[in-house]
Write a protein that holds these residues in place. Sequence first.
Motif, PDB file in Angstrom:
ATOM      1  N   GLN A  21       0.757  -1.119   0.318  1.00  0.00           N
ATOM      2  CA  GLN A  21      -0.406   0.014   0.239  1.00  0.00           C
ATOM      3  C   GLN A  21       0.496   1.562  -0.324  1.00  0.00           C
ATOM      4  O   GLN A  21       0.753   2.295  -0.482  1.00  0.00           O
ATOM      5  CB  GLN A  21      -0.871   0.194   1.468  1.00  0.00           C
ATOM      6  CG  GLN A  21      -2.101  -1.114   1.280  1.00  0.00           C
ATOM      7  CD  GLN A  21      -3.129  -1.157  -0.068  1.00  0.00           C
ATOM      8  OE1 GLN A  21      -3.159   0.019  -0.390  1.00  0.00           O
ATOM      9  NE2 GLN A  21      -3.287  -1.998  -0.918  1.00  0.00           N
ATOM     10  N   MET A  22       2.126   1.339   0.764  1.00  0.00           N
ATOM     11  CA  MET A  22       2.654   2.432   0.628  1.00  0.00           C
ATOM     12  C   MET A  22       3.899   2.603  -0.474  1.00  0.00           C
ATOM     13  O   MET A  22       3.282   3.723  -1.274  1.00  0.00           O
ATOM     14  CB  MET A  22       4.091   2.392   1.659  1.00  0.00           C
ATOM     15  CG  MET A  22       3.743   2.422   3.344  1.00  0.00           C
ATOM     16  SD  MET A  22       3.002   3.525   3.623  1.00  0.00           S
ATOM     17  CE  MET A  22       3.803   4.968   3.857  1.00  0.00           C
ATOM     18  N   GLU A  27       3.704   5.514  -5.397  1.00  0.00           N
ATOM     19  CA  GLU A  27       3.914   5.594  -6.815  1.00  0.00           C
ATOM     20  C   GLU A  27       2.326   6.948  -6.919  1.00  0.00           C
ATOM     21  O   GLU A  27       2.323   7.773  -8.094  1.00  0.00           O
ATOM     22  CB  GLU A  27       3.337   4.619  -7.386  1.00  0.00           C
ATOM     23  CG  GLU A  27       4.268   3.662  -8.122  1.00  0.00           C
ATOM     24  CD  GLU A  27       3.641   2.575  -8.465  1.00  0.00           C
ATOM     25  OE1 GLU A  27       2.697   2.470  -8.583  1.00  0.00           O
ATOM     26  OE2 GLU A  27       4.888   1.720  -8.397  1.00  0.00           O
ATOM     27  N   GLU A  28       1.417   7.810  -5.812  1.00  0.00           N
ATOM     28  CA  GLU A  28       0.257   8.241  -6.952  1.00  0.00           C
ATOM     29  C   GLU A  28       0.618   9.314  -5.964  1.00  0.00           C
ATOM     30  O   GLU A  28       0.356  10.443  -6.494  1.00  0.00           O
ATOM     31  CB  GLU A  28      -0.841   7.414  -6.290  1.00  0.00           C
ATOM     32  CG  GLU A  28      -2.088   5.908  -6.698  1.00  0.00           C
ATOM     33  CD  GLU A  28      -2.591   5.843  -6.128  1.00  0.00           C
ATOM     34  OE1 GLU A  28      -3.833   6.722  -5.678  1.00  0.00           O
ATOM     35  OE2 GLU A  28      -3.166   4.180  -5.666  1.00  0.00           O
ATOM     36  N   SER A  29       1.168   9.152  -5.263  1.00  0.00           N
ATOM     37  CA  SER A  29       1.582  11.013  -4.583  1.00  0.00           C
ATOM     38  C   SER A  29       3.400  11.628  -4.790  1.00  0.00           C
ATOM     39  O   SER A  29       2.914  12.730  -5.195  1.00  0.00           O
ATOM     40  CB  SER A  29       1.740  10.790  -2.966  1.00  0.00           C
ATOM     41  OG  SER A  29       2.752  10.526  -2.607  1.00  0.00           O
ATOM     42  N   GLY A  30       4.045  10.703  -5.192  1.00  0.00           N
ATOM     43  CA  GLY A  30       5.255  11.178  -5.455  1.00  0.00           C
ATOM     44  C   GLY A  30       5.869  11.220  -3.985  1.00  0.00           C
ATOM     45  O   GLY A  30       6.867  12.065  -4.638  1.00  0.00           O
ATOM     46  N   GLU A  31       5.476  11.176  -3.090  1.00  0.00           N
ATOM     47  CA  GLU A  31       6.305  10.977  -2.299  1.00  0.00           C
ATOM     48  C   GLU A  31       6.710  10.035  -1.990  1.00  0.00           C
ATOM     49  O   GLU A  31       6.224   9.176  -1.817  1.00  0.00           O
ATOM     50  CB  GLU A  31       5.393  11.487  -0.657  1.00  0.00           C
ATOM     51  CG  GLU A  31       5.630  12.080   0.221  1.00  0.00           C
ATOM     52  CD  GLU A  31       6.193  13.759   0.181  1.00  0.00           C
ATOM     53  OE1 GLU A  31       7.297  13.595   0.823  1.00  0.00           O
ATOM     54  OE2 GLU A  31       5.384  14.685  -0.348  1.00  0.00           O
ATOM     55  N   VAL A  67      -2.908   0.688   6.181  1.00  0.00           N
ATOM     56  CA  VAL A  67      -2.740   1.700   6.130  1.00  0.00           C
ATOM     57  C   VAL A  67      -4.250   1.918   4.755  1.00  0.00           C
ATOM     58  O   VAL A  67      -4.502   1.756   3.557  1.00  0.00           O
ATOM     59  CB  VAL A  67      -1.578   1.235   4.591  1.00  0.00           C
ATOM     60  CG1 VAL A  67      -1.465   3.196   3.982  1.00  0.00           C
ATOM     61  CG2 VAL A  67      -0.409   1.135   4.918  1.00  0.00           C
ATOM     62  N   ASP A  68      -4.881   2.956   5.590  1.00  0.00           N
ATOM     63  CA  ASP A  68      -5.530   3.936   5.189  1.00  0.00           C
ATOM     64  C   ASP A  68      -5.291   4.768   4.008  1.00  0.00           C
ATOM     65  O   ASP A  68      -4.732   6.144   3.630  1.00  0.00           O
ATOM     66  CB  ASP A  68      -6.664   4.402   5.549  1.00  0.00           C
ATOM     67  CG  ASP A  68      -8.130   5.408   5.473  1.00  0.00           C
ATOM     68  OD1 ASP A  68      -8.082   5.584   3.571  1.00  0.00           O
ATOM     69  OD2 ASP A  68      -8.638   5.605   5.761  1.00  0.00           O
ATOM     70  N   LEU A  72      -4.719   8.620   4.149  1.00  0.00           N
ATOM     71  CA  LEU A  72      -3.268   9.541   3.424  1.00  0.00           C
ATOM     72  C   LEU A  72      -3.053   9.958   2.766  1.00  0.00           C
ATOM     73  O   LEU A  72      -2.128  10.698   2.237  1.00  0.00           O
ATOM     74  CB  LEU A  72      -2.402   7.852   3.285  1.00  0.00           C
ATOM     75  CG  LEU A  72      -0.891   7.864   3.421  1.00  0.00           C
ATOM     76  CD1 LEU A  72      -0.161   8.697   4.725  1.00  0.00           C
ATOM     77  CD2 LEU A  72       0.077   6.973   3.516  1.00  0.00           C
ATOM     78  N   LEU A  73      -3.194   9.670   1.161  1.00  0.00           N
ATOM     79  CA  LEU A  73      -3.317  10.507   0.369  1.00  0.00           C
ATOM     80  C   LEU A  73      -3.553  11.733   0.385  1.00  0.00           C
ATOM     81  O   LEU A  73      -3.317  12.993  -0.252  1.00  0.00           O
ATOM     82  CB  LEU A  73      -4.249  10.408  -1.222  1.00  0.00           C
ATOM     83  CG  LEU A  73      -2.730   8.519  -1.971  1.00  0.00           C
ATOM     84  CD1 LEU A  73      -3.918   8.287  -2.310  1.00  0.00           C
ATOM     85  CD2 LEU A  73      -1.897   9.042  -2.444  1.00  0.00           C
TER      86      LEU A  73
END
Length: 78
Positions: A21-22, A27-31, A67-68, A72-73
């Motif tokens: 999940q992390m 990948e989705e956030s770039g973080e 991981v929610d 989180l996003l």
Amino acid sequence: MARLTLVTTKDCHLCGEARDQMRRVSEESGEPWEEKDVADDRELLVEYGDRLPVVLLDGREHGYWTVDRERLLKDLSS
């Protein structure tokens, strides 16, 4: 220091799911995110040892056991 930290331990099936999940969140956030094992840090073991895995956002507990991803996003973009 990464904004996202996953606190884990070895032989933890929930930790493996949390890693997946992390990766998706990253990948989705770039973080970027980092992982810390309680076996390497006594303070983390005392603080989080009974509820692993734990997600930290900016050094604060964001959640544990799962991981929610959506929450989180959302919180990363705030």
